[in-house]
Design a protein around this motif. Structure first.
Motif, PDB file in Angstrom:
ATOM      1  N   ALA A 138       8.595  12.318   4.172  1.00 57.37           N
ATOM      2  CA  ALA A 138       7.821  11.788   2.876  1.00 57.37           C
ATOM      3  C   ALA A 138       8.744  10.630   2.515  1.00 57.37           C
ATOM      4  O   ALA A 138       9.863  10.698   2.640  1.00 57.37           O
ATOM      5  CB  ALA A 138       7.813  12.960   1.694  1.00 57.37           C
ATOM      6  N   ARG A 175       0.802  -1.247  -0.107  1.00 58.95           N
ATOM      7  CA  ARG A 175       0.006   0.082   0.028  1.00 58.95           C
ATOM      8  C   ARG A 175       0.955   1.242  -0.077  1.00 58.95           C
ATOM      9  O   ARG A 175       0.338   2.296  -0.160  1.00 58.95           O
ATOM     10  CB  ARG A 175      -0.867  -0.031   1.235  1.00 58.95           C
ATOM     11  N   LEU A 176       2.119   1.139  -0.117  1.00 55.68           N
ATOM     12  CA  LEU A 176       3.119   2.272   0.221  1.00 55.68           C
ATOM     13  C   LEU A 176       3.629   2.428  -1.377  1.00 55.68           C
ATOM     14  O   LEU A 176       3.788   1.784  -2.016  1.00 55.68           O
ATOM     15  CB  LEU A 176       4.295   1.820   1.073  1.00 55.68           C
ATOM     16  N   LYS A 177       3.917   3.882  -1.567  1.00 57.78           N
ATOM     17  CA  LYS A 177       4.755   4.312  -2.551  1.00 57.78           C
ATOM     18  C   LYS A 177       5.467   5.506  -2.207  1.00 57.78           C
ATOM     19  O   LYS A 177       5.218   5.976  -1.242  1.00 57.78           O
ATOM     20  CB  LYS A 177       3.684   4.548  -3.609  1.00 57.78           C
ATOM     21  N   ILE A 222      -2.039   6.882   3.786  1.00 57.77           N
ATOM     22  CA  ILE A 222      -2.513   5.973   2.707  1.00 57.77           C
ATOM     23  C   ILE A 222      -3.591   6.663   1.952  1.00 57.77           C
ATOM     24  O   ILE A 222      -3.473   6.608   0.671  1.00 57.77           O
ATOM     25  CB  ILE A 222      -2.751   4.701   3.077  1.00 57.77           C
ATOM     26  N   ASP A 223      -4.687   7.247   2.719  1.00 56.67           N
ATOM     27  CA  ASP A 223      -5.794   7.733   1.752  1.00 56.67           C
ATOM     28  C   ASP A 223      -6.325   8.560   2.802  1.00 56.67           C
ATOM     29  O   ASP A 223      -6.211   8.461   4.132  1.00 56.67           O
ATOM     30  CB  ASP A 223      -6.806   6.696   1.456  1.00 56.67           C
ATOM     31  N   ILE A 259       1.795   6.436   8.324  1.00 54.90           N
ATOM     32  CA  ILE A 259       1.966   6.790   6.860  1.00 54.90           C
ATOM     33  C   ILE A 259       0.849   6.987   6.266  1.00 54.90           C
ATOM     34  O   ILE A 259      -0.019   5.884   6.682  1.00 54.90           O
ATOM     35  CB  ILE A 259       2.919   5.804   6.253  1.00 54.90           C
ATOM     36  N   GLN A 305       4.602   9.537  -0.239  1.00 59.70           N
ATOM     37  CA  GLN A 305       3.446   9.496   0.659  1.00 59.70           C
ATOM     38  C   GLN A 305       3.978  10.216   1.998  1.00 59.70           C
ATOM     39  O   GLN A 305       5.036  10.225   2.486  1.00 59.70           O
ATOM     40  CB  GLN A 305       2.861   7.980   1.144  1.00 59.70           C
ATOM     41  N   GLN A 306       2.931  10.978   2.336  1.00 57.63           N
ATOM     42  CA  GLN A 306       3.207  11.869   3.710  1.00 57.63           C
ATOM     43  C   GLN A 306       3.137  10.899   4.927  1.00 57.63           C
ATOM     44  O   GLN A 306       2.487   9.983   4.919  1.00 57.63           O
ATOM     45  CB  GLN A 306       1.808  12.984   3.799  1.00 57.63           C
ATOM     46  N   THR A 307       4.032  11.339   5.799  1.00 54.71           N
ATOM     47  CA  THR A 307       4.374  10.446   6.939  1.00 54.71           C
ATOM     48  C   THR A 307       4.522  11.283   7.950  1.00 54.71           C
ATOM     49  O   THR A 307       5.353  12.457   7.932  1.00 54.71           O
ATOM     50  CB  THR A 307       5.716   9.510   6.589  1.00 54.71           C
TER      51      THR A 307
END
Length: 361
Positions: free
Chosen positions: A265, A243-245, A305-306, A303, A248-250
């Motif tokens: 990120a 699900r990670l790429k 995800i959505d 992290i 992505q904001q963390t």
């Protein structure tokens, strides 16, 4: 009569308990879904320093915490063998160079032999030609003619052999000179490897050996890394890694900074799974860097995800068995969508004006 009174008391008790149950109505708002990860802070370009040779640690040019630049000496290792090898390689190189030169005894002696053989050939040629003319005039014996001819041919063969020997010897000496030169250069390189230099601009974070200790090629001597750029190393469970790429904001929570959240990120996802703990290594970079960082600082990350806007959701602790809620009309099955640690999205089953009750612990 007693039974009727008891029934009334029981009914009043149930109504009283029901009235004390916590109840809410679903609400519309934003809901975000996160993946959790454990965090360790490490300097960028962190690497361990190894020696290419065995020996004894003779000198430390730096101490832990020092800043270094590319090429700065870090450690000095001593061993008598390399110096002796270098000296021997130099002597072999100079000897091979001398042997190939004009003053070298090997080629010079062959040249002298060639010179003598050439004079002998000239002399034998004269006698043979003279005997050949006499034989053509039917003067002298045939055996004398054949003897002079054989002597001439032997002299010619001897000269040819010596000239071939000279060329072969010269080629061998040239090869020996090249090999000696290469051995000397290699020995010089090996001797240079006894001074270990920094390969980056950064900081010395650890020194693992003390002066006088034995050094080998298997044990790390020091750790170096960037002094200004730090990497957030995250261990992500294998069920979440797909699900990670990148990008992505963390949100980072560090134990050293309680109550503070730092944005980062994702910039790298390592494809190999760690079989020992069933996790994948993911790296992130800070957007807002904490004022002070040290290698090994730990914490946790969420992290993103959505994220959805205007979503009907309820607190997660109001959900029973992941699919049912308790309403005024009894248990109702619902369909859920996105969720996080606190809230869960409701896609069907109840409406905004439905009262739901919090399950008893």
């Amino acid at each position: 009569m007693i039974r009727q009174v008891t029934g009334c008391i029981l009914s009043l008790f149930l109504l009283s308990c029901q009235s004390k149950e916590e109840k809410i109505q679903p609400s519309y708002g934003e809901i975000s879904e996160f993946v959790y990860a454990s965090v360790t802070i490490q300097p960028d370009s962190l690497y361990k320093v190894y020696s290419a040779v065995n020996g004894i640690l003779d000198k430390e040019f730096v101490v832990e915490g020092d800043e270094v630049k590319v090429g700065d000496p870090i450690l000095q290792i001593i061993n008598s063998n390399p110096k002796l090898n270098t000296e021997n390689a130099w002597l072999s190189y100079k000897l091979a160079e001398k042997n190939l030169s004009a003053s070298g005894t090997i080629l010079s002696s062959i040249k002298d032999e060639i010179k003598a053989a050439r004079l002998k050939l000239i002399n034998d040629s004269i006698y043979f030609k003279r005997q050949e003319k006499l034989w053509q005039q039917q003067i002298g014996s045939k055996s004398a003619y054949e003897q002079k001819k054989l002597q001439y041919e032997l002299s010619q063969n001897q000269l040819d052999l010596l000239e071939n020997k000279y060329e072969q010897t010269r080629n061998e000496l040239e090869t020996q000179l090249k090999q000696a030169r290469n051995n000397y250069k290699n020995s010089m390189i090996t001797t240079g490897e006894y001074t270990i230099n920094s390969k980056i601009n950064g900081k010395v974070y650890a020194l693992y050996k003390n002066k006088g200790e034995i050094v080998n090629t298997q044990q790390a001597l020091a750790s170096l890394g960037s002094d200004s750029v730090f990497v957030v190393e995250m261990l992500v469970d294998e069920v979440d890694i797909v699900r990670l790429k990148r990008g992505q904001q963390t949100y980072i929570h560090l134990d050293a900074y309680p109550g503070e959240v730092f944005e980062a990120a994702i910039f790298k996802i390592y494809p190999k799974k760690d079989e020992a703990n069933q996790t994948f290594l993911v790296e992130a970079r800070f957007k807002d860097i904490p004022p002070t960082l040290y290698p090994g600082l730990s914490g946790e990350a969420n992290i993103l995800i959505d994220r959805k806007e205007n979503t009907l959701s309820i607190p997660k602790d109001y959900l029973l068995e992941d699919s049912r809620v308790k309403t005024e009309d009894g248990m109702v099955r619902v369909t859920t969508g996105m969720e996080n640690m606190e809230m869960v999205e409701i896609t069907s089953g109840i409406a905004k004006d439905t009262w739901i009750y919090k399950p008893s612990p």
